[in-house]
Design an enzyme around this catalytic site. Structure first.
Site, PDB file in Angstrom:
ATOM      1  N   SER A 154       0.892  -1.124   0.095  1.00 27.07           N
ATOM      2  CA  SER A 154       0.125   0.000   0.047  1.00 27.07           C
ATOM      3  C   SER A 154       1.058   1.105   0.221  1.00 27.07           C
ATOM      4  O   SER A 154       2.071   1.138   0.017  1.00 27.07           O
ATOM      5  CB  SER A 154      -0.915   0.041   1.118  1.00 27.07           C
ATOM      6  N   LYS A 155       0.189   2.258   0.035  1.00 27.92           N
ATOM      7  CA  LYS A 155       1.051   3.635  -0.041  1.00 27.92           C
ATOM      8  C   LYS A 155       2.074   3.645   1.152  1.00 27.92           C
ATOM      9  O   LYS A 155       3.241   4.322   1.058  1.00 27.92           O
ATOM     10  CB  LYS A 155      -0.205   4.778   0.213  1.00 27.92           C
ATOM     11  N   ARG A 156       1.625   3.145   2.402  1.00 31.04           N
ATOM     12  CA  ARG A 156       2.956   3.097   3.315  1.00 31.04           C
ATOM     13  C   ARG A 156       4.031   2.670   2.976  1.00 31.04           C
ATOM     14  O   ARG A 156       5.091   3.078   3.516  1.00 31.04           O
ATOM     15  CB  ARG A 156       2.290   2.112   4.528  1.00 31.04           C
ATOM     16  N   HIS A 157       4.306   1.983   1.835  1.00 25.26           N
ATOM     17  CA  HIS A 157       5.411   1.398   1.581  1.00 25.26           C
ATOM     18  C   HIS A 157       6.233   2.143   0.510  1.00 25.26           C
ATOM     19  O   HIS A 157       7.125   1.872   0.196  1.00 25.26           O
ATOM     20  CB  HIS A 157       5.186  -0.286   0.828  1.00 25.26           C
ATOM     21  N   GLY A 158       5.358   3.050   0.137  1.00 21.20           N
ATOM     22  CA  GLY A 158       6.165   3.887  -0.794  1.00 21.20           C
ATOM     23  C   GLY A 158       5.145   4.045  -2.186  1.00 21.20           C
ATOM     24  O   GLY A 158       4.296   2.991  -2.198  1.00 21.20           O
TER      25      GLY A 158
END
Ligand code: GLU
Length: 491
Positions: free
Chosen positions: A254-258
């Site tokens: 998800s976005k959290r990972h980049g």
């Protein structure tokens, strides 16, 4: 039978890694088998959060960027035209009519409110949610009345109430489903648009698709689609469900990972060959140990569905960067320079459009940083010191000043350098180096004691490409100007 594959993106936003991987696998399978690769736009979900028409251009650009052009799609046309599902509505309507006439599908007049109440009740009772099939068993006169009243309806697929569905998946092997546990899927919505289940099935059949490669999240739809194939008496294509992609913490990517969509990849500056190499390894391997860097041709030679694993694939950003750095280093400097210039323009370091002098400068400085660049966008920071208005001590790294600008020989060094550099007959790396070595000997200091302070004085920092290449690229004028400013300040 010749292989025919399709990539079927929905215009919901910029394609993300999962989409891109599917497209690459489709393209590879077609290339490897001498088959056909088509791209179809699945735009039948018109809900505002699922329909982003501006992303159609992104879908097109992503395939062009990766260099995996389809044999046919809406952009060029082809014998299966139209390739856009919203332009194929009559085809789905016709199939649905046949299904209703044969009792394989039925009109459902249930209101949103009723469906909501039903869902809530199912939740309270702790039973699996799903449509209770009320309209499947609707008394005939009720149905006639609803139709006469023109009540809105959807069309649902009447799933078998017993028996098992056997999916022979090219990746996961045999998967069995109890038909009775399957929902009576909506095929046609009240707005007349088909759902994915109907539209994809009809198109895959009409377009003669032999292999469906798609993300694992679609696995649950397989029994419904296989049932559709059965009642339509069509032979189902081979299904290959590609493994889920997780972050390095093994949570869903998800976005959290980049950022993991095409736009972000382009903005950060990933090369197409790096993206292909990296993405293809998310769920596929050659079987050869320690084989990670593969050219496109090597991948095509080795690609097969049997190399795809069902285990989750781990998306490791550091690995992608490392791979990209490898491909940047192995590229021709001219290519990397050309790709980097737009980043410098965007950052305001070059004019828009750049002047011929600026382009010449960029040609000198960018190749010096090519070794260290992992993504093209880093160029802005890496070459920043070439553009900075350095006015000692403004713009200089404090630690670098503390370490090198106070050494005993600093003034003598700067004076000698200025004199030597002013009178060099030619401004070449070799000449600058020879002069610097001679100054070191005159002063009786180690070579490093020439190089480090000179680097700090001319670039403001302690790290950077080779000093003499740097000075050469900076040019005589800029170099002298910076040396003189430091000297003036120190005196
Ligand atoms: N339109 C679906 C999606 O964008 C495609 C699924 C499939 O490939 O069948 O995920």
């Amino acid at each position: 039978m010749a292989v025919k594959v399709r990539y079927a993106p929905s215009p919901t936003g910029s394609p993300h890694v999962g989409n891109l991987r599917t497209a690459i696998y489709d393209w590879l399978l077609a290339k490897k088998e001498g088959g056909e690769f088509l791209v179809r736009l699945e735009d039948t979900d018109r809900s505002p959060d699922r329909y982003a028409p501006e992303s159609i251009a992104d879908i097109e650009e992503s395939l062009r960027y990766l260099g995996i052009l389809p044999d046919s799609w809406w952009v060029t046309g082809g014998k299966d035209t139209p390739y856009v599902q919203s332009e194929r509505l009559p085809l789905y309507a016709e199939i649905v009519e046949g299904l209703i006439a044969q009792g394989h599908a039925y009109k459902c007049f249930c209101t949103k409110e009723r469906l909501e109440q039903m869902r809530q009740r199912q939740q309270e009772l702790g039973i699996p949610s799903g449509y209770d099939r009320r309209c499947r068993n609707l008394p005939l006169d009720d149905r006639a009345r609803y139709e006469a009243e023109n009540l809105p309806y959807v069309v649902r697929l009447a799933m078998p109430l017993e028996g098992t569905c056997l999916l022979k998946d090219a990746v996961r092997g045999e998967v069995k489903y109890e038909y009775r546990l399957q929902d009576d899927q909506v095929l046609l919505k009240s707005d007349g648009f088909p759902t994915y289940f109907l539209a994809a099935t009809v198109d895959d059949r009409l377009m003669g698709i032999t292999h469906i490669l798609r993300g694992e999240e679609w696995l649950g739809s397989a029994p419904k689609m296989i049932h559709l194939y059965n009642v339509l008496e069509w032979e189902a294509p081979v299904f290959a469900h590609l493994p889920v992609i997780l972050g390095t913490d093994r949570k869903k990517l998800s976005k959290r990972h980049g950022s993991t969509n095409f736009r972000a990849f382009i903005e950060q500056g990933y090369l197409p060959e790096a993206l292909i190499n990296f993405l293809v390894l998310l769920g596929w391997s050659t079987g050869e140990e320690n084989r990670e860097l593969l050219s496109i041709n090597e991948i095509i030679e080795r690609f097969s569905l049997s190399g795809i694993t069902e285990h989750p694939a781990i998306f490791d950003y550091e690995k992608l960067k490392w791979m990209n750095g490898h491909y940047i280093r192995s590229s021709q400097p001219g290519r990397i320079t050309g790709l980097c210039i737009p980043y410098l323009v965007k950052a305001g370091l070059l004019s828009n459009p750049p002047t011929p002098e600026e382009v010449a400068y960029a040609r000198r400085i960018i190749p010096l940083e090519q070794e260290r660049m992992k993504v093209l966008s880093e160029v802005v920071d890496l070459v920043g010191f070439f553009f900075k208005e350095l006015n000692y001590p403004n713009g200089y790294d404090e630690k670098a000043i503390a370490k090198w600008m106070g050494v005993a020989h600093i003034k003598a060094l700067l004076e000698k350098e200025i004199a030597a550099f002013e009178s060099l007959p030619e401004w070449t790396t070799e000449a600058i180096e020879a002069a610097s070595r001679a100054i070191g000997e005159e002063l009786g200091v180690k070579f490093a004691e020439v190089v480090h302070p000179t680097r700090v004085a001319t670039t403001g920092q302690t790290v950077g490409p080779g000093l003499f290449e740097t000075l050469w690229a900076l040019g005589r004028e800029r170099t002298l100007e910076r040396l003189r400013t430091v000297l003036a300040h120190l005196s």
